[in-house]
Design an enzyme around this catalytic site. Structure first.
Site, PDB file in Angstrom:
ATOM      1  N   SER A 238       1.083  -1.442  -0.354  1.00  0.00           N
ATOM      2  CA  SER A 238       0.379   0.203   0.192  1.00  0.00           C
ATOM      3  C   SER A 238       0.708   1.164  -0.114  1.00  0.00           C
ATOM      4  CB  SER A 238      -1.044   0.210   1.263  1.00  0.00           C
ATOM      5  OG  SER A 238      -0.242   0.276   2.522  1.00  0.00           O
ATOM      6  N   LYS A 239       0.249   2.107  -0.173  1.00  0.00           N
ATOM      7  CA  LYS A 239       0.999   3.764  -0.007  1.00  0.00           C
ATOM      8  C   LYS A 239       2.214   3.601   0.943  1.00  0.00           C
ATOM      9  CE  LYS A 239      -2.894   6.466  -2.460  1.00  0.00           C
ATOM     10  NZ  LYS A 239      -3.786   7.128  -2.211  1.00  0.00           N
ATOM     11  N   ARG A 240       1.809   2.995   1.991  1.00  0.00           N
ATOM     12  CA  ARG A 240       2.657   3.309   3.237  1.00  0.00           C
ATOM     13  C   ARG A 240       4.728   2.681   3.104  1.00  0.00           C
ATOM     14  NH1 ARG A 240      -0.623  -0.676   5.305  1.00  0.00           N
ATOM     15  NH2 ARG A 240       0.515  -2.663   5.606  1.00  0.00           N
TER      16      ARG A 240
END
Length: 469
Positions: A238-240
């Protein structure tokens, strides 16, 4: 049989790396079999679909070089076809009108959850004919009640799901729009799709879609459900974890060849081979060799591959992509060395094209100021004599090439009886504004002779100002 595969993204966001890998596997299988690759935009979610997302998907596919043979097709342009087939299923008794209000269905599902049961539609209107006039309704597919659906998945082997596990799917909403699962079935049939490569999150949809295909008398394609990609911490990517959108990787300075090579290895392998050209991928790719296990994304590995391709691809190919980064950073390359020549001496010093553009600015424009630490260390009064003498020798050169430049630097050190570092380091800071560059002979050779003289004068002025302050 001609193999026909498809990539069918929903335009509700950008093309992410998981989607790009699915597209790559579909594309490779079609190419490896001499088949056809179809691009389909599944935009039935009208509220969430955007033109911006469609453009981003097409841009990502084009940047990766995953060209399609057919399409892009848009589901919203095929509504009449879907509705005609829903009507056909109604007339054949393979679908029915359901008048159950949404709040009633929600209450039933809530009660089922409380009992620990799987929430599902109970088939209330399956056989009823007492249709209330003027009331809104959905159309549901009459899923078989007996038997099971068997999927011989290329990646996961045999998957068997009992029909009793499946409820009667809505295929047309009350507003008259067809649903995702129905549109997919009709599209795969109409477009002659023989092999469906998609994410494992679709495994639950597959038996429903097979039952609808069979009800329509359509051929059932073969399936391959690929596992998800995890971040390096073992959690879903994911974006993290950093960049997730394909175009973010371009923005960060990765070559499409490196990203493709990296993605193909996230779940597929051919012995211990790590580096694959596009031609080798096509030649060697096999759906049955994809691993059913989840793959972990490793940015360091991607950087290693990127540096490999920056160094090994023809410089003209790398230059096309590097040019974009120079433009992004506002660097005008029209008045300076050939970009290919800069790549030849700088590629091994960095891991991304973005960094390569950043460290190469001094080839195309004079730096605004010296790096404070480098200037303090190397542009001291003791550097004045070496800089003045090397300037004279460089200005006098009739041939401007690495050999002549190196000879002038060597002669300066010999004449002054100092080590090479006493000439080289001040000269390096004078040329680049910092203490880092490739070897001075090739660095200076890419600069104009007049610019070299001017930059040495700038360094001498800095030394003079320092002495007088």
């Amino acid at each position: 049989m001609t193999v026909v595969t498809r990539f069918a993204p929903s335009p509700t966001g950008y093309l992410h790396v998981g989607g790009a890998r699915t597209a790559l596997y579909s594309w490779l299988y079609a190419k490896s079999q001499g088949g056809k690759f179809v691009l389909r935009i599944e935009d039935t979610d009208i509220e969430r679909s955007t033109q911006e997302a469609i453009d981003a998907i097409l841009e990502g596919m084009t940047w990766l070089g995953l060209t399609w043979d057919d399409g892009p097709h848009y589901q919203t342009k095929r509504f009449e076809r879907y509705k005609a087939l829903v009507q056909q299923l109604l007339e054949e008794g393979k679908a029915y009108k359901c008048f159950m209000p949404q709040d009633e269905l929600d209450a039933i599902r809530e009660a089922q959850k409380e009992k620990g049961e799987k929430p599902r539609y109970p088939g209330t209107w399956r056989e009823r004919t007492d249709h209330p006039e003027g009331q809104p309704y959905v159309i549901r597919f009459k899923n078989p009640l007996e038997g099971s659906v068997v999927i011989n998945d290329h990646i996961r082997g045999k998957i068997e799901i009992a029909n009793s596990e499946l409820d009667d799917l809505v295929i047309l909403r009350s507003d008259g729009t067809p649903t995702y699962n129905f549109c997919v079935v009709v599209d795969d049939w109409d477009m002659g799709i023989t092999h469906v490569v998609r994410g494992e999150d679709h495994i639950n949809n597959t038996p429903r879609q097979i039952n609808i295909l069979e009800a329509l008398g359509a051929p059932v394609p073969e399936y391959a459900h690929v596992s998800m990609i995890l971040g390096d911490d073992g959690k879903k990517l994911s974006k993290r974890h950093g960049a997730v959108s394909v175009m973010q990787y371009r923005d960060e300075g990765y070559l499409p060849q490196a990203l493709l090579n990296y993605l193909v290895r996230l779940g597929w392998s051919h012995g211990d081979q790590e580096i694959f050209s596009r031609e080798e991928m096509i030649e060697l790719f096999n759906l049955d060799a994809i691993s059913p296990s989840a793959s972990a994304f490793n940015t360091e590995k991607l950087q290693w591959l990127n540096q490999h391709y920056m160094k090994s691809l023809p410089a003209s190919e790398v230059a096309e992509h590097l040019k974009w980064h120079f433009n992004e950073q506002g660097i005008d390359t029209s008045n300076g060395p050939e970009i290919e020549a800069v790549i030849a001496i700088q590629a091994e010093r960095v891991k991304t094209l973005k960094e390569l553009a950043e460290i190469s600015r001094y080839f195309y424009e004079d730096y605004q100021a010296f790096d404070e630490k480098a200037a303090k260390k190397h542009l001291r009064p003791v550097a004045k004599a070496p800089l003045e003498l090397v300037s004279q020798k460089l200005t006098a050169l009739e041939q401007w090439d690495p050999e002549s430049i190196q000879a002038a630097i060597n002669a300066t050190a010999e004449e002054l009886e100092v080590g090479m570092g006493k000439v080289g380091m001040p000269l390096r800071v004078a040329m680049t504004g910092s203490g880092n560059s490739p070897s001075l002979d090739v660095t200076l050779a890419l600069l104009k002779q007049s610019d070299v003289e001017q930059r040495i004068n700038k360094a001498l002025k800095y030394i003079a100002d320092r002495e007088n302050s």
